[in-house]
Design a protein around this motif. Sequence first.
Motif, PDB file in Angstrom:
ATOM      1  N   UNK A 821     -14.209 -16.654   4.843  1.00  0.00           N
ATOM      2  CA  UNK A 821     -13.072 -16.064   5.539  1.00  0.00           C
ATOM      3  C   UNK A 821     -13.503 -14.877   6.395  1.00  0.00           C
ATOM      4  N   UNK A 822     -14.537 -14.144   5.916  1.00  0.00           N
ATOM      5  CA  UNK A 822     -14.990 -12.943   6.627  1.00  0.00           C
ATOM      6  C   UNK A 822     -15.905 -13.253   7.812  1.00  0.00           C
ATOM      7  N   UNK A 823     -15.937 -14.500   8.224  1.00  0.00           N
ATOM      8  CA  UNK A 823     -16.755 -14.846   9.383  1.00  0.00           C
ATOM      9  C   UNK A 823     -16.291 -14.099  10.635  1.00  0.00           C
ATOM     10  N   UNK A 824     -15.057 -13.618  10.601  1.00  0.00           N
ATOM     11  CA  UNK A 824     -14.529 -12.852  11.735  1.00  0.00           C
ATOM     12  C   UNK A 824     -15.259 -11.527  11.928  1.00  0.00           C
ATOM     13  N   UNK A 825     -16.025 -11.107  10.909  1.00  0.00           N
ATOM     14  CA  UNK A 825     -16.805  -9.874  11.052  1.00  0.00           C
ATOM     15  C   UNK A 825     -17.939 -10.038  12.068  1.00  0.00           C
ATOM     16  N   UNK A 826     -18.273 -11.290  12.418  1.00  0.00           N
ATOM     17  CA  UNK A 826     -19.237 -11.542  13.496  1.00  0.00           C
ATOM     18  C   UNK A 826     -18.485 -11.406  14.826  1.00  0.00           C
ATOM     19  N   UNK A 827     -18.104 -10.189  15.133  1.00  0.00           N
ATOM     20  CA  UNK A 827     -17.137  -9.929  16.218  1.00  0.00           C
ATOM     21  C   UNK A 827     -17.686 -10.197  17.610  1.00  0.00           C
TER      22      UNK A 827
END
Length: 899
Positions: A821-827
């Motif tokens: 879910x935290x793949x969005x941290x690869x902004x």
Amino acid sequence: MDLKLKLRPRFFLFSLVLILLLKVPDFVSAAKPKCISTERQALLTFRASLTDTSGRLKSWSGPDCCNWSGVVCDVRTSHVVKIDLRNPVQDVRSDEYERSSLRGKLHQSLTSLKFLSYLDLSSNDFGGLEIPEFLGQIVSLRYLNLSSSSFSGEIPANLGNLSKLESLDLYASSLRASNLRWLSGLSSSLKYLNMANVNLSGAGETWLEDFSKVTGLKELRLSDSEIKNLPLSLSSSANLKHLEVLDLSGNSLNSPIPNWLFGLTNLRELSLRWCFLEGSIPTGFKNLKLLETLDLSNNLALQGEIPSVLGDLPRLKFLDLSANELNGQLNGFLDALSRNKGNSLVFLDLSSNKLAGTLPESLGALRNLQTLDLSSNTFTGSVPSSIGNMASLKKLDLSYNTMNGSIAESFGKLAELVDLNLMANTWEGVLQKSHFVNLRSLKTIRLTTEPYRSLIFKVPSTWIPPFKLELIQIENCQIGPSFPMWLQVQTKLNYVVLRNTGIEDTIPGSWFSGISSEVTYLILANNRIKGRLPQKLAFPKLNTIDLSSNSFEGPFPLWSSNATELRLNENNFSGSLPQNINVLMPGIQKIYLFHNSFTGNIPSSLCDISGLQILSLRKNHFSGSLPNCWHQFMLWGIDASENNLSGQIPESLGLLPSLSVLLLNQNALEGKIPESLQNCSGLTNIDLGGNKLTGKLPSWLGKLSSLFMLRLQSNSFTGQIPDDLCSAPNLRILDLSGNKISGPIPKCISNLTAIARGTNNEVFQNLVFIVTRAREYQDIVNSINLSGNNISGEIPREILGLSYLRILNLSRNSMAGSIPEKISELSRLETLDLSRNKLSGAIPQSLVAISSLQSLNLSYNKLEGSIPKLVKFQDPSIYIGNELLCGKPLPKKCPKDIK
């Protein structure tokens, strides 16, 4: 009887003339000075203290010292009055200058020469000795020159005893003067004083007051003397009223131009360059009616407009205001010059300022001007038609402006023009024969515009011009398609740049042979020149050969030269490289032969070129093994990619201590990566992809602290990704796709700090560009490509710590589990490819938050559930092969959407 009486007066007159003629040698002998023995001995003692390696003083041995080289005696008294021992060789960089320099010491015997009025010891080498104090005892001196003779230390104060001295030259780089009070002893006589390069930093704030005590001074030169202050007021400025020359250049004065200068109304020459002067140029210059030379260049901070009063100065010949912050337009200043009917300006340099606007027609009023430099400003428009009135012009420089108009036809009237520089503008229009027909003196021409502009040479192809050029640089102008006669007859050229000029013709071999003896730069790049080059020519002075991006064909030219750079890339050359290339071009440093059709082996003689730095052979048909003889100290870039090379990577590459860029991709190389490469600690870019390499990934790759790019894709490497690879602090591109690598992705992947922190990559990219002359690696920075292996396990959560990651490709592996879910941290992620794995679970909604994402592939996994509303990704192929996914853009509807 009468006849005898008549003859007697004539006989008497003849006898008298004969007697006088016989006596003439005695008169001449009496007029010629003879050496006084005591002075001869003093000179011999002085000579004995000197070292004369070139034999300049070999005449100092005869009985008559008045005949010795450099010695002059008074005609009446025979006393020695002049000693001139300045170095006859003036080129300080030459070996002859060193040989001709006198050395040793100065002997006190010079004080015995009581009538010595002139002493010149300049441009010799006294090895850092101090100026001897006894020179202050030779009170008869009127002229003393010790300049450039390697004296050092404090200037002796007793030079102030030389009350008759009229000229004193102490120009030096190692002398200092902490006390200038001794100058008062020279106040009544001294007219010329040169203390340039003498360190006056210890003279205090009263330095100018001390110089002003020399009331008869006409010329004062104090350049580069470490003066740190310039008084804004000077009570004793009236004492300097006789000054005609004042040079304070090269001192950090850091002040405005002081008003007291404008009381020195006898000034003819004022030089204040490199003084870091501030503020605007005062109108007080109008008082200096006798001024001929004004140099305010390189102050960097003078600002405001050029005052029109400078145009009113009736005798001004030389004006240099370059390298400042001057702004505005030229109209007021040039209008004043045009009104000044007696204006005698011959040199005008306003370059490197912020001047703007168009060039006014009043420019043509400068009929005496010989040099005009307006380069590096922001002038616009066209060259005014009045330019043709500047009949004396020899040098014109309008380069590095934003001139966007045409070049006036009247330009062709400048018969005295020698040097023309119009490069780095955006010219347009047509240049005809009339633009050049009278330029009989022209030696150099530089003319460039932008590729998107249209500047066309419309000159008859058979026209023969009146000039013989030595330098030509024309870029982005239409000269072709033919190679015109006006170029063919230019056989005196020593510098040639014809880049992107639309020439599609063949060039006669006679032209190459005609310029071969003198040319230093030969650049014909980015044309469509065709045909074969003459095979055997000698270019003894050639430094750079650039024939790239043309249609040349045939074999490699067997030109012998000392060139350091060879660019034949992007042509149709064929055949093998000469085995004796090291003999033909022993000084070559950079070789660019990529994008041709060369065949055969890469010559091992390349290993014998000691200064070789770059070898770029990409996209040819070279075959066989790479030479295994490398040992050069300077070789740092090798690109032999996209050839037919076979065999193993040579162990000797590990003997290249400077190796930084190694590109051997797209060949048929086999075997392992040689262990010797770990000795090349400066490696930044390695691309060995598309070969037949085997074995495990070397753990020492992680020890390469400068490694920026590692591409080993499409080989047959096996084993796991070594944890040591995570230790490479500058790694930004990692491509291991298409191998047989197995096991999980190392959890230490987040230790790739260069990706995590977005470390600047410009330096590394530039290294690759210099070798390849291409930007092909620019778009894959901050990328990890592990696709097409047998990697198993889940996507490691540690990879989410790589916040600057732009490209992540894990496709065609055996990865399982869910997408974090935290793949969005690869902004900053732009490309995400997780296709052809065994990933399960839902596509995380957080993908919507990655605004930078441009490419997505999740196909052929075991993903399930509703597809998030990713507006940019409505192509069904992104999600195909996931049977449990539903929702747009797939045709399968989700249960909640079924009514």
